[in-house]
Design an enzyme around this catalytic site. Structure first.
Site, short mmCIF file in Angstrom:
data_model
loop_
_atom_site.label_atom_id
_atom_site.label_comp_id
_atom_site.label_asym_id
_atom_site.label_seq_id
_atom_site.Cartn_x
_atom_site.Cartn_y
_atom_site.Cartn_z
CG ASP A 149 -0.59 -0.48 2.40
OD1 ASP A 149 0.58 -0.24 2.67
OD2 ASP A 149 -1.37 -1.07 3.18
CE LYS A 171 -8.08 -0.28 3.13
NZ LYS A 171 -6.77 -0.93 3.28
CG MET A 286 -2.86 7.80 10.27
SD MET A 286 -3.97 6.40 10.33
CE MET A 286 -3.58 5.69 11.91
#
Ligand code: SAH
Length: 371
Positions: A149, A171, A286
């Site tokens: 990813d 994603k 994040m």
């Protein structure tokens, strides 16, 4: 001129720090702005959307797609439905599954009797390929299929073997974005076909990586998963900046927080109350978009406004940028420097132990004096 040459030109000692920008350039947002256009012209170290390398690497998936869709016919066999679903989306995957099965059978394993392949959940560290473990390199080089990813750096992908296939399952892909369920199905189908499947995840797979979910799903299906740890962003970046995450008499614990709110879930920032401990180090993953709100909550719950803090974008890569500031000013500094994801935020007295902290203070005061 190649990037490495241009950087060498800026500072002859750069080769020893893997072409990361010299510290004096990127510690203050005003200084880093000067270099922004220079660095954004170079492609990202990560496999983000618009990454030309990613398109090129995954080309094998797309080149025969149209032709395959029109020529493939699938038996209405119900136990093959799952893999046919995948194959309908990506016919090249179906072909690869077939090749792997034939290879297995030609190696003398009769159909249905051989056990599943190996699935490895591998942490790739924060970006610098030299931060991979030896185990990770060995497994990456022996893989048949690697699912990766966004936060797996391109340098890490360069290590794969000549016959291995790469599949992007990030994603935030601009195309063919996969759901978590699809990723589970892909891992399962290839493992059942006897392949050595490697699921690459940035940092450590079990730190905010959803690695636990993938492991649980496969284990429920009877597939064993081996986990190879990686250096989590907090450790890699703290080392890079010379910040001890704990230090006797300064910080007796360290907390890893997520700033990301789960869809429909409760606000994760409720942790601010427990996290506002001046004797602890806080590392926020994040956290870019929610940081203005998190920092206000931390201040509200008693963390001193002058607590040292730093935000680091694309840490341990040649594109690393960072801003040091006291907690009360960090959100504003992040905005001025226009930091983008991935960015890690470290808050606590230990940040002032970094040799870069005093340099950043000197630069800030000289800028103020010059005004
Ligand atoms: N499993 C990963 C974390 C995944 S969550 C790990 O152990 O490191 C993704 C977040 O990690 C990003 O939003 C960012 O906050 C942080 N991160 C990961 N790599 C980073 C890097 N190279 N530079 C800055 N932050 C990074």
């Amino acid at each position: 001129m190649a990037l490495a040459d241009r950087l060498q030109f800026l500072s002859p000692s750069l080769s020893s720090i893997h072409f990361r920008k010299p510290n004096s350039i990127n510690i203050h947002p005003l200084c880093s702005l000067h270099y922004d256009s220079f660095f954004t012209s170079y492609s990202s170290p990560f496999t983000e959307k618009h990454s030309i390398q990613r398109y090129q690497r995954d080309q094998w998936l797309y080149k025969n797609q149209l032709e395959q869709i029109t020529s493939c016919s699938f038996p209405p066999d119900s136990h093959l439905n799952r893999e046919n679903n995948i194959a309908l989306q990506l016919p090249e995957l179906k072909k690869l599954l077939q090749v792997l099965r034939e290879k297995r059978e030609s190696e003398g394993c009769s159909k249905g009797k051989y056990g599943p392949g190996n699935v490895f959940l591998v942490g790739t560290g924060p970006g610098d390929p030299e931060l991979l473990t030896l185990k990770a390199v060995r497994v990456i080089q022996s893989a048949d299929l690697l699912l990766y990813d966004r936060l797996v750096s391109n340098d890490v992908l360069d290590l794969i073997g000549p016959d291995a296939r790469l599949l992007y399952v990030g994603k935030t892909a601009g195309y063919h974005s996969r759901t978590q369920e699809e990723i589970h199905e892909l891992l399962l189908s290839f493992a059942e076909a006897g392949a050595t499947v490697v699921r690459l995840k940035g940092g450590d797979p079990l730190v905010f990586g959803r690695g636990g979910e993938e492991m649980e799903f496969l284990q429920q299906q009877g597939i064993q998963v081996k986990v190879i740890p990686g250096i989590t962003a907090a450790s890699g970046i703290a080392a890079e900046l010379g910040i001890p995450l704990t230090q006797r008499g300064v910080a007796n614990s360290v907390k890893f927080l997520t700033g990301h709110a789960r869809k429909g879930g409760t606000d994760p920032l409720f942790v601010a109350e427990n996290a506002a401990d001046p004797d602890s180090t806080l590392v926020v993953y994040m956290g870019l978009s929610t940081f203005p709100s998190l920092s206000l909550k931390l201040l509200h719950h008693g963390l001193p406004p002058y607590t040292p803090a730093v935000a680091v974008e694309r840490g341990t890569t040649p594109q690393q940028r960072m801003v040091f500031a006291e907690l009360k000013d960090l959100a504003q500094q992040i905005t001025s420097a226009q930091l983008i994801s991935p960015t890690l935020i470290i808050i606590g007295k230990v940040v002032a132990l970094s040799p870069l902290w005093s340099i950043s203070l000197k630069e800030t005061s000289s800028l103020v004096e010059a005004k």
